[in-house]
Enzyme design. Structure first.
Site, PDB file in Angstrom:
ATOM      1  N   ILE A  83      49.883  62.737  39.999  1.00 12.47           N
ATOM      2  CA  ILE A  83      50.178  61.646  40.932  1.00 12.47           C
ATOM      3  C   ILE A  83      49.804  62.071  42.361  1.00 12.47           C
ATOM      4  CG2 ILE A  83      51.915  59.969  41.699  1.00 12.47           C
ATOM      5  CD1 ILE A  83      51.626  59.810  38.751  1.00 12.47           C
ATOM      6  N   GLY A  84      49.941  63.349  42.639  1.00  8.92           N
ATOM      7  CA  GLY A  84      49.555  63.869  43.952  1.00  8.92           C
ATOM      8  C   GLY A  84      48.113  63.516  44.290  1.00  8.92           C
ATOM      9  N   CYS A 112      60.865  72.092  40.287  1.00 10.91           N
ATOM     10  CA  CYS A 112      59.551  72.617  40.632  1.00 10.91           C
ATOM     11  C   CYS A 112      59.585  74.116  40.907  1.00 10.91           C
ATOM     12  CB  CYS A 112      58.992  71.872  41.840  1.00 10.91           C
ATOM     13  SG  CYS A 112      60.121  71.834  43.227  1.00 10.91           S
ATOM     14  N   GLU A 151      54.194  68.029  47.724  1.00 13.27           N
ATOM     15  CA  GLU A 151      55.099  69.049  47.189  1.00 13.27           C
ATOM     16  C   GLU A 151      55.020  68.964  45.676  1.00 13.27           C
ATOM     17  OE1 GLU A 151      56.832  71.314  48.766  1.00 13.27           O
ATOM     18  OE2 GLU A 151      56.519  70.684  50.830  1.00 13.27           O
ATOM     19  N   GLY A 195      56.300  65.536  43.590  1.00 14.88           N
ATOM     20  CA  GLY A 195      56.084  65.149  42.201  1.00 14.88           C
ATOM     21  C   GLY A 195      55.002  65.979  41.544  1.00 14.88           C
TER      22      GLY A 195
END
Lengths: 493, 479
Positions: free
Chosen positions: B192-193, B248, B210, B188
């Site tokens: 949020i990571g 991504c 990722e 994501g």
């Protein structure tokens, strides 16, 4: 006590500005590409090795001051392992740096693929006090081998070694790319506020959490080398004489139990325990004589805080009547004699915390296999040891128990083997190092795919048709025959 | 204990039973995924069409097909991966054997994202199963049809004592993060990571992140127009092909030399027409913007006045259909949001430079991207890009295809994340490499105290690999 010493030394003022300038300078040096060069890496590694040779006497002295470490331990565990680490790197580095070819399948034909190891950038190594030289230099060696610029923060709990490193390292290595920052908690937090490309921390889980929290802000990957309660399972079917020597040497012969892979407690059967204790006592007497508090071959407890922590473990009501050997203490000299305890309750403090000192509890079970459940029900240890001549038990132990590393019929020795990864799992940490694993810990593995302009399968692109799907399906599945049929336009049913 | 925790506790019980460690179990689950992909291909494509407007061929190319290939690769190699390896041990530890044995981490949590709701959910799941873990999968709520299909299908095909799909939004995500995991695998955004990694601190859980980033494509001035056409085709395929740029590893922007830019724009226009049709209002074979929020974000990027002025192709939007036409912008301001944020949509800025070599400085002054694409025949330039820039991957003369290789690690560096997966790397990501050393009881006594000079000499000889001296010492010929 130590803070005052630091406060009195105005030269070592390390503030937020100094921290940010330090990282900025190192980024500039890293960006110049200097540290990526093979020649640079080799010359730095040679100098670290040379330093360990040239400064042997000073290192002994610092380790004596910090831990009263016996010279032979300092030589074997700190100097020799540091040098061996440099030598492994020097021998293999060229080979590790070379891009590694990877297979490219039919789907992307024609193409070639490789994996390129590249440095991460500017990295931080925070080390600890029990092996203050080795655990500082070993990660730094990995960081240099992988081509990074690096800041080392040695532990203030071993002040003599910290100061020694800060003094000698810049004399031997390129101080524009390898720096030492001394100091206590405040210096460490200032460093942690900066953005790093990797943080390598050795120490305990509490600080490990602080390190990881700081790293999360900048999405920095971390290696956490923590500890845990490493169990030793002793099967009655063993060579007792050798077993006890190897336990004693891994426990008390490694910094008097102040080692992350030190045997923390023993599990054996009820019926075998008396024999084991008798043999351990005998070995301890052979090793350290009748008056271990005065033995020159034992390290002392690092400081009063840890001395008090260990005495508290011993004074716990639940365990104070369980001592079967040792138990002598000398607060003035921060010395505690090798101590064996039998059948301490599992909910006592000594069985909940990592001991990290010369106390060795023995837990007994009816059947040796019961030890597996006992170990598995607790946090995953950094090391798990088993002494047995029973191959089946050995196999079960390896298959059932999770631990950072395992050593059958010996203790602690596995960390000297550079072809094995060294690191924890679960509560004992994450990430690993030593040898090639150190190089990898400080490298990014970049995927590189080479294609030409020919060989374009139009099936990849819109507008999409059922035929394109058939081609893709054949390609994906590696079905050459189906692919040919699809390309020829003959549908398969 | 809440219901969620209870269900997770059940998984832990399953893991503890040792069931998931068996090769036979792992293989049966992998076979079941393959079966799911084969039998439910139609349903999956339907869900993807509903959530993202993906054409079934795109869905097969980017999700179902890739996954089937991954499972097969995994099944073919699993025995080899599980076997671990023997390692050499130096003489110091003689007589000894060393071995590295991979073991499962335990109960792992996978957060997947909405843009490839099957691809990035099942690809890590394959790795987690192959490595012998119990798994909780939390699909993204932003692709609801896919999320609900996954939670419907997985219990049917896979062992639901060891695998669980938990649907829900951020609150459920938060709740899941409270539990103890042995690994968290997140796909994501960087924002949020950071939250995921901060939550992982509590139990010192290792994470794989990722993330994305602005993936540049560098286009060198190509002598052959045929090559330039192929390059344009691959750039279009790498920009609008994967979920209309919502990927991504999609191309974020292109860098090209001034003298070559008009050729590029012409070829891009032609290719867009050829791929997606003439009528910008009726484009086919291209995914839609996932939701209103993302649509508004993209519209805002576009409607910055300085940015709008740089549009050279496309630019039309439709608030009702949440549609944005494939849009090309020439030299939008570098400080505009479109050049500082990850675009994640069908907008393609082109930045011109005097000399393509200058693009290296340009890239290095920005966060490390997940992928760099380079279209060139200049070997020296290729070498410079490999050695002087940092990114998750570099692909020459193509885009996206690196994702399909099981033999290459897939993952970011710096802002684009850390950790890697695909093929053996997925297996490793969900395994702990346990070091094992075995010894027998043969003994040399110089290892033990009380210390004396002779023992020190022995040890010195051993550590200096000075075997001659060692022999002399053993024979008592040297003191």
């Amino acid at each position: 006590m130590k803070t005052t010493e630091l406060d009195q030394n105005p030269v070592r003022e390390f503030d937020a500005q100094a921290a940010s300038f330090l990282v900025r300078d190192l980024r500039r040096v890293y960006a110049s590409g200097k540290t990526r060069d093979y020649g640079w890496r080799v010359s730095q590694l040679r100098m670290v090795e040379k330093m360990a040779t040239d400064c042997e006497k000073e290192i002994y002295e610092a380790l004596r001051l910090d831990l009263n470490k016996p010279e032979i331990e300092s030589f074997v565990h700190e100097i020799s392992l540091t040098k061996a680490s440099c030598q492994t790197m020097l021998k293999e580095l060229k080979h590790w740096m070379a891009p590694q070819k990877a297979k490219a399948p039919l789907t992307v034909f024609p193409a070639s693929a490789e994996i390129v190891s590249e440095p991460l950038g500017v990295v931080l190594v925070i080390s600890t006090w029990n092996y203050p030289l080795l655990l500082s230099l070993d990660p730094v060696i990995g960081a240099i081998a992988a081509g990074n610029a690096v800041v080392l923060k040695p532990s203030e709990v071993a002040p003599a070694t910290s100061t020694l490193l800060a003094r000698i390292l810049p004399r031997y290595v390129d101080s524009s790319a390898v720096r030492v920052v001394e100091g206590s908690v405040s210096a460490t937090s200032l460093l942690l506020d900066q953005q790093w490309d990797k943080i390598f921390y050795t120490g305990n889980a509490t600080i490990g959490q602080i390190v990881m929290s700081a790293a999360a802000k900048h999405l920095t990957p971390v290696v956490l080398e923590l500890g845990g309660k490493s169990p030793v399972v002793v099967d009655p079917n063993t060579n007792l004489e050798v077993t006890v020597k190897r336990i004693a040497s891994g426990k008390w012969g490694c910094n008097n139990g102040q080692t992350c892979v030190s045997p923390d407690y023993i599990i054996t059967t009820k019926s075998f325990a008396p024999k084991l204790i008798e043999a351990l006592k005998q070995t301890l007497e052979n090793f350290y004589g009748n008056d271990p508090l005065n033995s020159k071959d034992l390290s002392r407890i690092v400081n009063l805080k840890h001395y008090n922590r260990l005495t508290r473990l011993l004074d716990d009501d639940k365990v104070c009547d369980k001592i079967v050997h040792g138990g002598q203490k000398d607060e003035k000299r921060l010395s505690i004699s090798p101590t064996i305890l039998l059948d301490v309750p599992l909910d006592s403090l000594i069985m909940k915390e990592e001991i990290f000192g010369p106390l060795l509890p023995i837990i007994t079970v009816d059947d040796i296999e019961e030890s597996f459940d006992l170990i598995s029900s607790r946090s995953k240890p950094l090391a798990a040891y088993l002494f047995t001549m029973n191959k089946k038990l050995e196999q079960e132990f390896i298959g059932t128990i999770s631990a950072g590393g395992m050593l059958i019929n010996d203790t602690a020795l596995h960390l000297t083997v550079h072809s094995l990864p060294f690191g924890g799992v679960g509560g004992s940490g994450m990430g690993n190092y030593h040898g090639k694993f150190s190089f990898d810990a400080f490298s990014h593995k970049k995927a590189v795919l080479h294609r030409g302009f020919a060989g374009d399968a139009s099936a990849r692109y819109p507008p999409f048709t059922p035929k394109k799907k058939a081609i893709l399906k054949a390609l994906v599945i590696g079905d050459l025959f189906g692919l040919i049929l699809a390309l020829l336009g003959w549908p398969r049913t | 204990m809440g219901e969620l925790q209870e269900r997770v506790a059940e998984l832990r019980e399953t893991f503890r039973s040792g069931k998931t460690k068996h090769a036979a179990w792992r293989k049966s689950q992998l076979q079941a995924i393959l079966k799911l992909l084969e039998e439910e291909d139609g349903e999956i494509c339907k869900a993807l069409e509903e959530d993202l407007g993906k054409h079934p061929v795109e869905s097969y190319r980017d999700e179902v097909g890739i996954l089937a290939k991954s499972v097969k690769h995994c099944l073919q190699n699993l025995d080899k991966w599980m076997a671990g390896k023997k390692v050499d041990v130096p003489l110091v530890a003689f007589p000894t054997t060393g071995q590295i044995v991979p073991e499962p981490l335990g109960v792992v949590l996978i957060f997947s994202s909405w843009n490839f709701p099957f691809g990035v959910a099942l690809e890590p799941l394959i790795g987690a199963i192959a490595a012998g873990n119990a798994v909780v999968l939390k699909p993204s709520e932003l692709a609801p049809a896919s999320s609900s299909l996954l939670s419907h299908l997985i219990p049917i095909y896979l062992d639901n004592k060891a695998m669980l799909v938990i649907e829900g939004g951020p609150e459920i995500g938060q709740e899941l993060l409270e539990s103890k995991w042995d690994k968290i695998f997140f796909t994501g955004s960087a924002r949020i990571g950071r939250i995921v990694m901060a939550a992982a601190v509590k139990h010192l859980t290792p994470v794989t992140l990722e993330l994305g980033g602005k993936c540049p494509a560098l286009l060198d001035t190509l002598d052959s127009l045929d090559d330039a056409k192929v390059a344009a085709k691959r750039i279009v395929g790498g920009k609008w092909g994967p979920c209309s740029g919502q990927a991504c590893i999609a191309i974020d922007y292109v860098i090209v030399e001034e003298k070559f830019v008009s050729t590029l724009v012409d070829f891009l226009r032609q290719t867009i027409k050829k791929f997606y049709g003439d009528n910008p209002k009726e484009l086919k074979h291209i995914a839609k913007i996932v939701n209103k929020k993302c649509y508004m974000r993209l519209k805002d990027l576009l409607h910055d006045p300085d940015v709008e002025a740089s549009i050279v192709h496309g630019g039309s939007v439709d608030d009702e259909k949440l549609f944005i036409e494939p849009t090309i912008l020439l030299n939008p301001p570098l400080d505009a949001n479109i050049m500082t944020e990850e675009i994640f949509g069908p907008l393609l800025p082109i930045i011109t430079v005097k000399n393509i070599q200058d693009s290296i400085v340009f890239i290095n002054s920005r966060p490390k991207p997940l992928a760099i694409y380079v279209f060139t025949k200049d070997e020296h330039f290729k070498d410079r890009v490999i050695k002087e820039t940092t990114s998750g991957s570099v692909t020459f003369n193509d885009a996206l295809v690196q994702f399909a290789l099981d033999t290459l690690p897939f993952g970011g560096v710096g802002e684009s994340g850390f950790g890697r997966y695909h093929g053996k790397f997925s297996f490793d990501t969900f395994s702990h490499e346990k070091a094992i050393l075995r010894r027998n009881f043969t003994e040399i006594n110089f290892r033990y105290p009380p210390w004396n000079d002779l023992k020190l000499q022995f040890i010195r000889a051993v550590y200096n690999f000075d075997y001659m001296r060692l022999i002399l010492l053993v024979l008592g010929l040297k003191r």
